[in-house]
Scaffold this motif. Structure first.
Motif, PDB file in Angstrom:
ATOM      1  N   PRO A 134      44.614   4.376  13.533  1.00 43.78           N
ATOM      2  CA  PRO A 134      43.446   4.558  12.671  1.00 43.78           C
ATOM      3  C   PRO A 134      42.598   5.777  13.038  1.00 43.78           C
ATOM      4  O   PRO A 134      42.100   6.461  12.151  1.00 43.78           O
ATOM      5  N   ALA A 135      42.447   6.067  14.327  1.00 43.00           N
ATOM      6  CA  ALA A 135      41.628   7.220  14.725  1.00 43.00           C
ATOM      7  C   ALA A 135      42.226   8.515  14.188  1.00 43.00           C
ATOM      8  O   ALA A 135      41.505   9.372  13.661  1.00 43.00           O
ATOM      9  N   ILE A 136      43.517   8.665  14.301  1.00 37.24           N
ATOM     10  CA  ILE A 136      44.191   9.866  13.804  1.00 37.24           C
ATOM     11  C   ILE A 136      44.101   9.921  12.280  1.00 37.24           C
ATOM     12  O   ILE A 136      43.854  10.976  11.691  1.00 37.24           O
ATOM     13  N   GLU A 137      44.273   8.754  11.636  1.00 30.03           N
ATOM     14  CA  GLU A 137      44.215   8.708  10.171  1.00 30.03           C
ATOM     15  C   GLU A 137      42.794   9.014   9.671  1.00 30.03           C
ATOM     16  O   GLU A 137      42.632   9.704   8.677  1.00 30.03           O
ATOM     17  N   TYR A 138      41.770   8.521  10.366  1.00 32.01           N
ATOM     18  CA  TYR A 138      40.381   8.870   9.999  1.00 32.01           C
ATOM     19  C   TYR A 138      40.196  10.385  10.039  1.00 32.01           C
ATOM     20  O   TYR A 138      39.682  10.984   9.105  1.00 32.01           O
ATOM     21  N   ALA A 139      40.624  10.980  11.153  1.00 32.48           N
ATOM     22  CA  ALA A 139      40.451  12.426  11.311  1.00 32.48           C
ATOM     23  C   ALA A 139      41.206  13.200  10.236  1.00 32.48           C
ATOM     24  O   ALA A 139      40.730  14.232   9.738  1.00 32.48           O
ATOM     25  N   ARG A 140      42.363  12.694   9.871  1.00 30.13           N
ATOM     26  CA  ARG A 140      43.214  13.390   8.912  1.00 30.13           C
ATOM     27  C   ARG A 140      42.731  13.198   7.464  1.00 30.13           C
ATOM     28  O   ARG A 140      42.810  14.130   6.655  1.00 30.13           O
ATOM     29  N   LEU A 141      42.229  12.024   7.135  1.00 26.90           N
ATOM     30  CA  LEU A 141      41.951  11.691   5.739  1.00 26.90           C
ATOM     31  C   LEU A 141      40.490  11.811   5.318  1.00 26.90           C
ATOM     32  O   LEU A 141      40.186  11.771   4.133  1.00 26.90           O
ATOM     33  N   PHE A 142      39.568  11.905   6.314  1.00 18.13           N
ATOM     34  CA  PHE A 142      38.151  11.935   5.930  1.00 18.13           C
ATOM     35  C   PHE A 142      37.490  13.220   6.365  1.00 18.13           C
ATOM     36  O   PHE A 142      37.585  13.685   7.410  1.00 18.13           O
TER      37      PHE A 142
END
Length: 142
Positions: A134-142
């Motif tokens: 989730p941390a990587i996905e937050y950084a990538r998507l938001f």
């Protein structure tokens, strides 16, 4: 059939709509990714319930403000997402518990991959995200 993660739009929607998440394999060690990600999800508005049979009920009260449970079935309230910090060989058992609990999302962390368990969860109606953080996905998507 080969597993593929949901599209970015669906992953963004999961992360943008805080819900109750059970973090299976949550550690009380601040150096462990499971606790860091649990705290990140909590900061993002999720209600984070730790699951670890090795820890006492109050082990993470100070960190997460929630009782720690030995398994998903012991959690006395609905859980929308199950975030898995266990080795891949344990995913089938966790997937079955998530299905029985009525979860909507099974999220398996980086390097946690079990295509057969993912298919089983999908067949039961769960959205499955595998080998993602989730941390990587937050950084990538938001």
């Amino acid at each position: 059939m080969e597993f593929s993660n949901p599209p970015d739009s669906e992953i963004r929607s999961i992360l943008a709509n805080p819900a109750t998440v059970a973090v299976v394999g949550c550690s009380d060690n601040p150096a462990r990714d499971s606790l860091r990600i649990a705290k990140l999800l909590k900061r993002r508005g999720f209600k984070v319930i730790p699951v670890n049979p090795q820890l006492g009920a109050d082990a993470l009260k100070g960190e997460l403000g929630e009782t720690c449970y030995p398994d998903l079935a012991s959690i006395p309230e609905p859980v929308q997402m199950v975030d898995v910090f266990r080795r891949s060989e344990f995913v089938p058992e966790v997937a079955e518990q998530a299905i029985a609990k009525g979860a909507k999302i099974l999220w398996c962390q980086l390097d946690v991959i079990h295509p057969a368990a993912a298919r089983r969860a999908q067949e039961a109606g769960l959205t499955v995200v595998m080998d993602r953080c989730p941390a990587i996905e937050y950084a990538r998507l938001f």
